[in-house]
Each structure stands twice: as structure tokens, then as C-alpha cells.
Design a protein around this motif. Sequence first.
Motif, PDB file in Angstrom:
ATOM      1  N   GLN A   1       0.862  -1.181   0.000  1.00  0.00           N
ATOM      2  CA  GLN A   1       0.000   0.000   0.000  1.00  0.00           C
ATOM      3  C   GLN A   1       0.901   1.234   0.000  1.00  0.00           C
ATOM      4  OE1 GLN A   1      -3.828  -0.151   2.379  1.00  0.00           O
ATOM      5  NE2 GLN A   1      -2.652   1.317   3.577  1.00  0.00           N
ATOM      6  N   LEU A   2       0.988   1.907  -1.163  1.00  0.00           N
ATOM      7  CA  LEU A   2       1.849   3.075  -1.321  1.00  0.00           C
ATOM      8  C   LEU A   2       0.980   4.324  -1.416  1.00  0.00           C
ATOM      9  CD1 LEU A   2       4.499   4.582  -1.940  1.00  0.00           C
ATOM     10  CD2 LEU A   2       4.237   3.869  -4.326  1.00  0.00           C
ATOM     11  N   ASP A   3       1.231   5.267  -0.494  1.00  0.00           N
ATOM     12  CA  ASP A   3       0.467   6.519  -0.485  1.00  0.00           C
ATOM     13  C   ASP A   3       1.399   7.680  -0.794  1.00  0.00           C
ATOM     14  OD1 ASP A   3      -1.658   5.008   0.374  1.00  0.00           O
ATOM     15  OD2 ASP A   3      -1.445   5.563   2.488  1.00  0.00           O
ATOM     16  N   ILE A   4       0.921   8.620  -1.657  1.00  0.00           N
ATOM     17  CA  ILE A   4       1.584   9.912  -1.837  1.00  0.00           C
ATOM     18  C   ILE A   4       0.661  10.944  -1.193  1.00  0.00           C
ATOM     19  CG2 ILE A   4       0.674  10.084  -4.204  1.00  0.00           C
ATOM     20  CD1 ILE A   4       3.129  11.845  -4.849  1.00  0.00           C
ATOM     21  N   VAL A   5       1.144  11.580  -0.118  1.00  0.00           N
ATOM     22  CA  VAL A   5       0.303  12.364   0.794  1.00  0.00           C
ATOM     23  C   VAL A   5       0.679  13.845   0.693  1.00  0.00           C
ATOM     24  CG1 VAL A   5      -0.493  12.548   3.185  1.00  0.00           C
ATOM     25  CG2 VAL A   5       0.366  10.349   2.323  1.00  0.00           C
ATOM     26  N   TRP A   6      -0.332  14.747   0.804  1.00  0.00           N
ATOM     27  CA  TRP A   6      -0.056  16.187   0.814  1.00  0.00           C
ATOM     28  C   TRP A   6      -1.116  16.903   1.638  1.00  0.00           C
ATOM     29  CZ3 TRP A   6      -2.423  13.555  -3.104  1.00  0.00           C
ATOM     30  CH2 TRP A   6      -3.668  14.034  -3.521  1.00  0.00           C
ATOM     31  N   GLN A   7      -0.784  18.097   2.048  1.00  0.00           N
ATOM     32  CA  GLN A   7      -1.730  18.982   2.717  1.00  0.00           C
ATOM     33  C   GLN A   7      -2.104  20.101   1.742  1.00  0.00           C
ATOM     34  OE1 GLN A   7       0.346  20.204   6.283  1.00  0.00           O
ATOM     35  NE2 GLN A   7      -0.846  18.788   7.544  1.00  0.00           N
TER      36      GLN A   7
END
Length: 704
Positions: free
Chosen positions: A406-412
Motif C-alpha cells: 500500500q503506497l500513499d503519496i500524501v499532501w496537505q
Amino acid sequence: MPAIALALVAIACVVLWSDFVPAERDAANDLLTSPRVGLLVFFAVALAGVLAFVTYRITAPMVRSARQVAEEVQLTAHGNPEHRLSLSCAPPLRGVVKAVNDLAGIRSQLMAEHAAAATEAKAQVDEERKRLAALVAELDQSVLVCNRDGRVLLYNAATKALLGGAENGAASDLIGLGRSVFGIIDRAVIMHAVEAMEQQTARSTRESTHFVTTTRDGRLLRVHAAPVAGAADAAGGMPELSGYVLLLSDVTEDVDADAKRVALFQGLVETTRAALANIRAAIENLTEHPEMDAARRARFGTIIRDEAVGLSERLHRVTAEVTERLRARWPLEEMRGEDLLTLARRRIERRAGLPTKLEAVDSELWLRVDSFSLAQGLSYVARRLKDEFQVREVRFRLAASGGHAQLDIVWQGPPLSSETAFAWQSEPFTSAGEESALTLTEVIERHAGEMWYQRDVPAQVAYFRFLLPLAGEHAVLRSRSALPSRPEFYDFDLFRHLPATDALDHRLLTDLAFTVFDTETTGLRPSGGDEIIAIGAVRIVNERLLQGETFESLIDPGRGLPESAVAVHGITPEALRGAPTIDKVLPRFHRFAAESVLVGHNAAFDMRFLQLKEAQTGVRFEQPVLDTLLLSAVVHPEQDLHGLEDIAARLGVAVIGRHTALGDALLTAEAFLRMIPLLAEQGIRTLGEARAASKKTYYARLEY
């Protein structure tokens, strides 16, 4: 000694008698009557006995001390160069002992100087060997190097993974230096390739040979065999084949895919031919019979329509199946997830100028991915986030979940609409400055994965989640931690031929392969119900201890474990819970020890346990056995202590891991290697001579 004393008395009497004058001899004859002669003889014998006893008491300690000194000199000369003779010997010998110790010190210094010179002289060759070993070890291609007789001289981690994975334990036990390749690959196939290579060598050509064979578990291997020529003879003739290199590839999936592809094509041809024949027949009927009534024309029209629809559906299904297979066969590489993210972060920071961080990443997770296209996809997402939503940083998370990674690319930042997220997945990467025209959807399809957009409102973040395939057990086994960083190999001088038909008893100890083993048990009564709870073993080939080729297993004894036994070896009942039983472990150990001589310390004890399990396991150990307890008594007959630690101390072997099966096996192996030159000094060079000498010792009478 009494005979010498009597002889001295007799000589004294003869000398005295010869000095008598006739009158004195007559007087002596008168005195030496029959009773007096007997008394004189008695006193002479008594005197001789007293002299003999006194002489023995004076000389016996000297003789025993001299024998012990001689043993210690042999030990220093041939077993442990750092050993020094004890000064607790007979006083007359102390000067000799000091001189020998001085000579031993000088010898040790000379040996160190010679060793340094030899090390320096071999440095270049060793460096080349290390380069070769490192190269072979890091290859994904499976490599086996064998001599002419099929004995393995070198193998790499990829070979171990291909032939000896967790699901193929039997083959794993057969892979090792000095073992026969015929236990892995069919002998007839190999020998056919060898004959072809010999013919090529005779023609001065160096062509390789290819063949396909099956493994014991039914997989197909494509083997590329290349010859290794030996040195030319003195007459300058053609060199003979001294060995060969085997490059192995598992082609099971390729062959299966080819077979399915052929079956798919044949099925398509057959169904299409039948549909086209029906359509053609209907059209011919319509054209040849224009007067046909409307009902019949309608029926033929229905046939044409139904066949055309069916043909269209079949083509659609075949197209979808071909697409799916092409996607499944897209070359994916096995790599650590952390390495993939390193590549992606560098690309994002270099191309998009966007800072990146790792938030929660499983560093031990291995993936099966197309790293280039996936890094492009992550860079594409990051660039669009920066350009369209002014995101100032992205973070990555990676974890295993439900059989996938499970690969997540996260941002705000501001949320994406569903339409925007969908558009990003379907638009080509070129829209964000990447070179490829691929889309995120196509990249995910290559990986047979999934992708979606999601918000975490409480944390005030949003992320794209990618589900990617995990590398299988095969890839995990190929991790470099599973094997030494480079393969353990021995000098390729061992390409020389050793007649396999020689009787083992006539083989030199230096030419044999040994399996040194030890067991831990519930107690000391093999015939009284005690059981084996651990077996450890290590192999010796070419007088080298192969610490990378070991066997170690705990065993469920099926009975209680006394506290007295736990105090000795430290194995607790909790440690044995879930361990395999003896009928599972012993066949594996039998395969590990195949084609070698067994060596143990007090081996009669261990062998008795193995013999009592023959009926239960169907395994019988029929190879020769050597015992370091008996061999120690052979090389050091004047020593009273022959325990494993006592032998190790005499031979200068460090004691590590005592009272564990593998630890004791390693200690025994080190001691055994030190004994071989000591045995040779006594004229004991072959296996038969070592066994015969062992049988003559006192300890050979021990029974269990």
C-alpha cells in the motif's frame, strides 16, 4: 630389567671365578655344595630384582616425561604452532624443553614472515577471485560451476533461490560445494551436454550447449552449458575438458504462456473459420436465390447477424485476454520498496523542485514493479499537485496490506474533485512535462493493481493510494541476507580429476568431504527412552570449513524435557513447541550428509540415537564415521583428558557456542581439521588407516 640385573650378576661371578687360583677354586668347590648353590642363586635373583625395581623407579618418570615431551613437540610441530611445552617435566629434560620452546618461538616468527610473504604474493590472485565471486554473487542469473565429474565448485545466491527455496527444501539440501550436480539435474542430460562440449573442445571450438530439463518439483529449466578447458599437456596437444559452467533459467511460466497463447490462437482460428463458413453459406444462398421468399431471407439474415455478433464477441474476448496476458507478462523487477521511493523522491525533487519526505515506510518490504514507469507516475502526480494546487511538500507511506503493498503519496492542501482525480489518472504523463505518453491507469494495469484518491479529514491531508504487488517468497529468499555476501568457493585447482570409483577407505583424508555433526538430547540413555531435540552440522570440503553450508534444526521429542537437560543445553520446552518431529528432520539431515564421511565427538552416542530411529524414519546412515574422541587418543596417547574442550585447548581452537548442536559441530570440525596433519605424522593418511587406528584405542569399547 630383571634379566639385565641377572646378567650383570652372572658376569661378575664369571670374572671373579676367572681371577681365582687353583687352590681358591678347590676351596670354592668345597664351599659350593648343592644347598649353598641354591641359596646363592636365590640371593642373586633377589639382588637382581631389587636392582631392577630401583632402576625402574628412577627411570620410569623420566621415560613417561620424555614421551609426553615428544607428544607436545609433535603437537607444536604439526597441530598448534603456538603451543609451548610445559616445564613440569623431569628436571633433566627442562633444558631440552626450554630449547624446544625457543625453537618453536623462532619457528612461529618464521612462519608468520612466510605467511605474510605468501599473502602478499597471492594478493593479486585473491583480488581477482574476490571480484569474480562478487560478480557471480550479485548476478540475478543462476550460475553453477562444476568439474568434469559433476562436483559443484561454485554457486551463487540466485542458484540457491532457484533450486533451494523454502518450498523446495529437498533440493536445498543437495546444493553445496563438492556435492554432485546430478542430484539436481538429470545425469543423462548433463552427460549428453558434456559429450557435446568435449567434441567442441577437440575441434578447438568453444561453443556452448543448450538444453531444457525438469526439476524434481516439475519446473522447467533452460540450461546454458559452457565448457571450461584444462591446461594443455606437455606435448602441446589439445586441452581436455576439466569442467563446465551452467547458467540456469526457470522457463516454466514462459512455456505455459506460450502453450496458452497457441491454444488461444488455435481456438480463435477454429471458431472464426466456422462462423465465416456459416456467413458465407448464408450470403451465397441469398445471392444465388433472389426469388427466395421473405421468411427464408429473414432466416438467412438472422444467421449472418448472429454469426457476426458471435464473431465480434469472440474477438473482443480474445483481445481482452491477450491484453491481460501482455499486461501480466510486462517485465516487472523485484526491488525493495524503500529503494523505489528513493528513486521517485530524487526524480520529484530534481524535476518538480518539490521537497519530499518519508512518513512511515516498511524498509523490509519487497515489491514487484516496473520502477521506471512507476517513478514517472509519482513524479507526474507531484508536479500536477505543485502546478495546479500550489502544494509545497509531498510525503510517502509504504506498508503491506492484504497481500499487496500500500503506497500513499500524501499532501496537505485543498481537496481534489472526483472529476480532477479521474482526469489525472487518464491523461498522459506528457501533460506534466514527463517524456512518456503513458497514463496512471496504464501503469497501474501493468502491475495488476489499483489506485484511488482519498481524504483524511481529521488529519487534514489527502492522498493517492496505489495497491502494488508484493515480491513472492522467491524474491525474499534471494535477499542477500539469506546467503553470504559472496559464494564460498575453493580453488579452481580442484578441477583435477578424482576417480569416483576409488574405495573410500583408500582415499586420503585430505581428499574427502566430511559432515561434522552433533546432537542435543533429552538425556544420556538412547536405549532408555531419551530423544534427540536438536541436530547441527557443518560441511568440510578440500580441508575447508564451509560455514555457509550448515544444517540446524530443533526437534519436537514428543515427550517431556528434564530440567537437568535444560541446564546443559539451554533448550526449553517452549523453544521446542511447534518444532518438526524427527521423521521430518532426519530425512533432510540424511540428504545434507549424503556422499560424505560423518564426523562427531563421541560419535557412538549420537549414532546410537540415529540407529534407533531407522524404523520410524526409514533413514539409515551407512557412510563411514570418524570420532574425534578416538582420534585424539590416537594422536595424544599420553594425555588423560580427551573431552571436546580439552582437545580444543590443546589444539588452540577457540570455544564458542558450546552445548548447542551447531556450535559443538563447528568446534568439532575445527579440532578435526587440526588433527589431520598430526595423524599424517603418524603415517595415518587415509580413511581406512584412521578407522583402524581408532578401533585400537580404549575409548572404542564404549557402548550406549
